[in-house]
Design a protein around this motif. Structure first.
Motif, PDB file in Angstrom:
ATOM      1  N   ARG A 208       0.818  -1.216   0.000  1.00 41.93           N
ATOM      2  CA  ARG A 208       0.000   0.000   0.000  1.00 41.93           C
ATOM      3  C   ARG A 208       0.854   1.268   0.000  1.00 41.93           C
ATOM      4  N   GLU A 209       2.171   1.144  -0.134  1.00 40.60           N
ATOM      5  CA  GLU A 209       3.003   2.328  -0.270  1.00 40.60           C
ATOM      6  C   GLU A 209       3.073   2.739  -1.738  1.00 40.60           C
ATOM      7  N   ARG A 210       3.064   4.032  -1.959  1.00 47.05           N
ATOM      8  CA  ARG A 210       3.101   4.531  -3.336  1.00 47.05           C
ATOM      9  C   ARG A 210       4.523   4.699  -3.857  1.00 47.05           C
ATOM     10  N   GLU A 211       5.475   4.975  -3.021  1.00 54.18           N
ATOM     11  CA  GLU A 211       6.850   5.219  -3.430  1.00 54.18           C
ATOM     12  C   GLU A 211       7.766   4.254  -2.688  1.00 54.18           C
ATOM     13  N   PRO A 212       8.875   3.801  -3.330  1.00 57.19           N
ATOM     14  CA  PRO A 212       9.838   2.958  -2.609  1.00 57.19           C
ATOM     15  C   PRO A 212      10.592   3.786  -1.581  1.00 57.19           C
ATOM     16  N   ARG A 213      10.830   3.181  -0.437  1.00 58.15           N
ATOM     17  CA  ARG A 213      11.617   3.868   0.588  1.00 58.15           C
ATOM     18  C   ARG A 213      13.098   3.855   0.267  1.00 58.15           C
ATOM     19  N   GLY A 214      13.524   2.884  -0.558  1.00 59.31           N
ATOM     20  CA  GLY A 214      14.925   2.767  -0.945  1.00 59.31           C
ATOM     21  C   GLY A 214      15.126   1.594  -1.890  1.00 59.31           C
ATOM     22  N   TYR A 215      16.387   1.214  -2.056  1.00 54.03           N
ATOM     23  CA  TYR A 215      16.719   0.161  -3.011  1.00 54.03           C
ATOM     24  C   TYR A 215      17.791  -0.744  -2.422  1.00 54.03           C
ATOM     25  N   ILE A 216      17.571  -2.054  -2.583  1.00 63.49           N
ATOM     26  CA  ILE A 216      18.656  -3.001  -2.339  1.00 63.49           C
ATOM     27  C   ILE A 216      19.503  -3.028  -3.612  1.00 63.49           C
ATOM     28  N   ALA A 217      20.765  -2.693  -3.485  1.00 63.18           N
ATOM     29  CA  ALA A 217      21.662  -2.625  -4.644  1.00 63.18           C
ATOM     30  C   ALA A 217      22.654  -3.783  -4.599  1.00 63.18           C
ATOM     31  N   GLY A 218      22.899  -4.375  -5.757  1.00 60.73           N
ATOM     32  CA  GLY A 218      23.893  -5.431  -5.862  1.00 60.73           C
ATOM     33  C   GLY A 218      24.769  -5.214  -7.079  1.00 60.73           C
ATOM     34  N   TRP A 219      26.064  -5.461  -6.917  1.00 64.14           N
ATOM     35  CA  TRP A 219      27.016  -5.318  -8.028  1.00 64.14           C
ATOM     36  C   TRP A 219      27.503  -6.710  -8.423  1.00 64.14           C
ATOM     37  N   VAL A 220      27.243  -7.112  -9.665  1.00 65.12           N
ATOM     38  CA  VAL A 220      27.547  -8.462 -10.149  1.00 65.12           C
ATOM     39  C   VAL A 220      28.608  -8.362 -11.226  1.00 65.12           C
ATOM     40  N   ASN A 221      29.675  -9.158 -11.094  1.00 61.97           N
ATOM     41  CA  ASN A 221      30.769  -9.193 -12.074  1.00 61.97           C
ATOM     42  C   ASN A 221      30.381 -10.153 -13.196  1.00 61.97           C
ATOM     43  N   THR A 222      29.806  -9.607 -14.283  1.00 65.29           N
ATOM     44  CA  THR A 222      29.358 -10.466 -15.385  1.00 65.29           C
ATOM     45  C   THR A 222      30.530 -10.983 -16.214  1.00 65.29           C
ATOM     46  N   ALA A 223      31.652 -10.239 -16.250  1.00 63.28           N
ATOM     47  CA  ALA A 223      32.817 -10.732 -16.997  1.00 63.28           C
ATOM     48  C   ALA A 223      33.350 -12.013 -16.368  1.00 63.28           C
ATOM     49  N   ALA A 224      33.442 -12.034 -15.021  1.00 67.90           N
ATOM     50  CA  ALA A 224      33.876 -13.260 -14.347  1.00 67.90           C
ATOM     51  C   ALA A 224      32.830 -14.353 -14.476  1.00 67.90           C
ATOM     52  N   LEU A 225      31.549 -13.951 -14.458  1.00 62.27           N
ATOM     53  CA  LEU A 225      30.482 -14.934 -14.629  1.00 62.27           C
ATOM     54  C   LEU A 225      30.578 -15.608 -15.993  1.00 62.27           C
ATOM     55  N   CYS A 226      30.981 -14.846 -17.026  1.00 70.79           N
ATOM     56  CA  CYS A 226      31.117 -15.421 -18.376  1.00 70.79           C
ATOM     57  C   CYS A 226      32.373 -16.281 -18.504  1.00 70.79           C
ATOM     58  N   ARG A 227      33.216 -16.325 -17.453  1.00 75.77           N
ATOM     59  CA  ARG A 227      34.381 -17.222 -17.446  1.00 75.77           C
ATOM     60  C   ARG A 227      34.208 -18.325 -16.408  1.00 75.77           C
ATOM     61  N   ASN A 228      32.976 -18.614 -16.064  1.00 78.26           N
ATOM     62  CA  ASN A 228      32.655 -19.603 -15.030  1.00 78.26           C
ATOM     63  C   ASN A 228      33.198 -20.975 -15.431  1.00 78.26           C
ATOM     64  N   ASP A 229      34.257 -21.448 -14.749  1.00 73.06           N
ATOM     65  CA  ASP A 229      34.857 -22.726 -15.123  1.00 73.06           C
ATOM     66  C   ASP A 229      34.093 -23.928 -14.589  1.00 73.06           C
ATOM     67  N   THR A 230      32.985 -23.686 -13.887  1.00 72.71           N
ATOM     68  CA  THR A 230      32.132 -24.812 -13.490  1.00 72.71           C
ATOM     69  C   THR A 230      31.182 -25.230 -14.599  1.00 72.71           C
ATOM     70  N   LEU A 231      31.069 -24.400 -15.636  1.00 75.86           N
ATOM     71  CA  LEU A 231      30.234 -24.732 -16.785  1.00 75.86           C
ATOM     72  C   LEU A 231      31.092 -25.449 -17.819  1.00 75.86           C
ATOM     73  N   PRO A 232      30.745 -26.694 -18.203  1.00 73.32           N
ATOM     74  CA  PRO A 232      31.614 -27.487 -19.111  1.00 73.32           C
ATOM     75  C   PRO A 232      31.897 -26.796 -20.440  1.00 73.32           C
ATOM     76  N   LEU A 233      30.900 -26.111 -21.008  1.00 74.05           N
ATOM     77  CA  LEU A 233      31.109 -25.482 -22.308  1.00 74.05           C
ATOM     78  C   LEU A 233      32.157 -24.380 -22.246  1.00 74.05           C
ATOM     79  N   LEU A 234      32.251 -23.680 -21.108  1.00 72.93           N
ATOM     80  CA  LEU A 234      33.273 -22.647 -20.941  1.00 72.93           C
ATOM     81  C   LEU A 234      34.590 -23.234 -20.472  1.00 72.93           C
TER      82      LEU A 234
END
Length: 544
Positions: A208-234
């Motif tokens: 029932r709130e009209r405006e957000p009180r704030g934001y949960i922010a997260g910073w994700v390293n997508t370059a490292a994610l694209c080098r994920n060595d747990t994925l067989p194809l990579l």
């Protein structure tokens, strides 16, 4: 062994060889295209699998941030802005690609970072406005949180008491419930911050709130994610993935993969890795190689036939050129020899039978005519022999110091002596140059004799010599009958005479000798002419 007559025709053999070559070549093209299509389908399928794996790996980070947002909804706003949320599990071990997380409070349209977790890489500090990042500000402006629309008509009072958080009863109750659910689940789209990490902003909105009180922010390293060595194809280098900045072009041969998870979205390019062909095989089926090999045999036959036909055409052209030269030689030289020989023969008969009755002046005149025609015959024979020596490569160039002006004036004087009444203007520098005087005499003598012969009496003929850096330019200009355009490409062919020469004597050897003498000296020879306006011949001779 006798062969059928059709085998003696190169065109029939070439057509037959081409037909035999086209069939396996067509098979090779079809099989190669089919193999490429299968390879492309395999690449697309494996890229789709990798996209789903990247989505799942990224989804764990998005789920963790979603849990933090749920906990944030239950906290008092003042406490949420003051105290950090500490998850029960060790997020650094379970989420290796999450750089950090934090809480940004919304203050007057800004997103002020109040606290943040431990960080693997630098992120904005406490008190910073996340909207200072243009990409974040654009995302906040483009994705405003949904608001509850005011009902057009007040609902009837509900006699049954309900809690403050319950949706309003009446016609707008269902719509209000949908808005509340949207408020609770609404995420902002992920923002590419600097090409290798994402800022994920999840609005903290209570029911029932009209405006957000704030934001949960997260910073994700997508370059490292694209080098994920747990994925067989990579890990096995079958495929490679690279995050894409918004608006960046897609590399050649790559596929665009858009990962969408928990309302967030980011893009990566997926390409074949160095071990893709080793894992799935290269698109080179054995049938294509076999077809290519079968095509090579008739093509070799066709090439051999084409080579033989080319040699036959070359030999035929050479034979035709020889016949043409012989015909011109017979026509021109026989005519040129007949006239002086007739004069010499008649002079000898006259002196033999009537010498006692001739006056001394008449005898001197007959002897002079015999002498002049003998010299003319000797000159024609010398030209033919000179051309033959140059054609056979037996005439060498022997440069020596020579005075340019003296040489030009001497040649011009001899040309005017041979053609009484002619006038030749000479302009040449008085300096020495290392040149072959004999070759230059042949060049200039032939050019001047042609200029005088095909110019009307009294028309000017000029001989100009100019010494440049490493060359000497000899130019002969006249205002005579000129050369027709159709004859211009052939004026340097031996025994060729232009169509407009009429009865003027000549053998067609002058320009041919001049051109070959210039080439033998390492120079160039050029003719420019306009019918009725004269001719300009230029010989460019390099200084030795």
């Amino acid at each position: 062994m006798k062969f059928p007559r059709w085998t003696q025709h190169p065109r029939w053999l070439a057509a037959l060889a081409l037909v035999f070559a086209l069939v396996p070549a067509w098979l090779a093209v079809v099989t190669w295209r089919d193999a490429r299509e299968k390879d492309e389908r395999l690449f697309q399928t494996s890229a789709q699998v990798l996209q789903e794996q990247l989505e799942a790996s990224f989804g764990r980070n998005a789920y963790f941030l979603g849990v933090l947002r749920t906990q944030a909804r239950e906290r008092d706003p003042a406490a949420l802005a003051r105290e950090q949320i500490v998850p029960a599990a060790d997020w650094k071990e379970k989420l290796p690609y999450l750089i950090a997380y934090g809480y940004a409070e919304q203050v007057d349209g800004r997103a002020i970072l109040r606290w943040k977790s431990d960080e693997r890489a630098p992120v904005p500090g406490i008190g910073d406005d996340l909207a200072d990042n243009p990409a974040v500000a654009a995302a906040l402006a483009a994705s405003p949180p949904p608001k509850v629309a005011a009902p057009t008509k007040a609902p009837a009072p509900d006699p049954v008491p309900h809690s403050a958080n319950a949706p309003p009863a009446g016609a707008g109750a269902v719509e209000a419930m949908k808005v509340m659910v949207a408020q609770m689940l609404f995420p902002l789209q992920s923002v590419a911050e600097d090409g290798h990490r994402l800022v994920v902003l999840l609005p903290v909105v209570r029911p029932r709130e009209r405006e957000p009180r704030g934001y949960i922010a997260g910073w994700v390293n997508t370059a490292a994610l694209c080098r994920n060595d747990t994925l067989p194809l990579l890990r096995d280098a079958v495929l490679s993935a690279t995050p894409l900045v918004a608006g960046a072009p897609l590399p050649d041969g790559a596929l665009r993969a858009t990962m969408r998870e928990s309302g967030t979205e980011w893009t990566a390019s997926i390409q074949r890795g160095p071990h893709f062909s080793r894992e799935y095989g290269a698109p080179a089926p054995w049938l294509a190689f076999l077809a290519a090999g079968l095509s090579a045999v008739p093509l070799l036959v066709l090439a051999a036939l084409a080579g033989r036909a080319a040699k036959l055409r070359t030999a035929l052209a050479a034979e035709q050129e020889v016949l043409r030269q012989q015909r011109y030689f017979t026509q021109s030289v026989s005519h040129e020899f007949r006239t002086p020989l007739g004069i010499i023969l008649s002079g000898t008969d006259l002196l033999d039978q009537y010498a006692a009755h001739l006056t001394p002046e008449r005898r001197a005149e007959v002897l002079r005519e015999m002498r002049d025609n003998t010299r003319h015959l000797n000159d024609m024979v010398e030209r033919i022999l000179l051309l033959g020596r140059m054609e056979s490569g037996k005439h060498a160039c022997a440069p020596a110091p020579v005075n340019v002006k003296a040489l030009c004036e001497d040649i011009a004087h001899k040309a005017m002596t041979a053609a009484p009444g002619s006038s030749i203007n000479v302009t040449a520098p008085d300096q020495d140059a290392t040149l072959d005087a004999a070759l230059l005499v042949s060049i200039l003598d032939n050019l001047l004799s042609n200029a005088v012969k095909y110019s009307a009496p009294g028309q000017p003929v000029t001989l100009t010599a100019a010494v440049e850096e490493q060359r000497v330019l000899f130019t002969v200009r006249d205002e005579g009958i000129g050369i027709p355009p159709e004859d211009l490409p052939h004026v340097c062919d031996p025994f060729h005479r232009c169509a407009n020469v009429g009865d003027a004597p000549g053998t067609g050897l002058g320009l041919a000798i001049a051109q070959r003498c210039a080439s033998l000296h390492g120079g160039t020879f050029k003719i420019e002419s306009t019918p009725g306006r004269g001719t300009t011949a230029t010989a460019s001779i390099p200084l030795s």
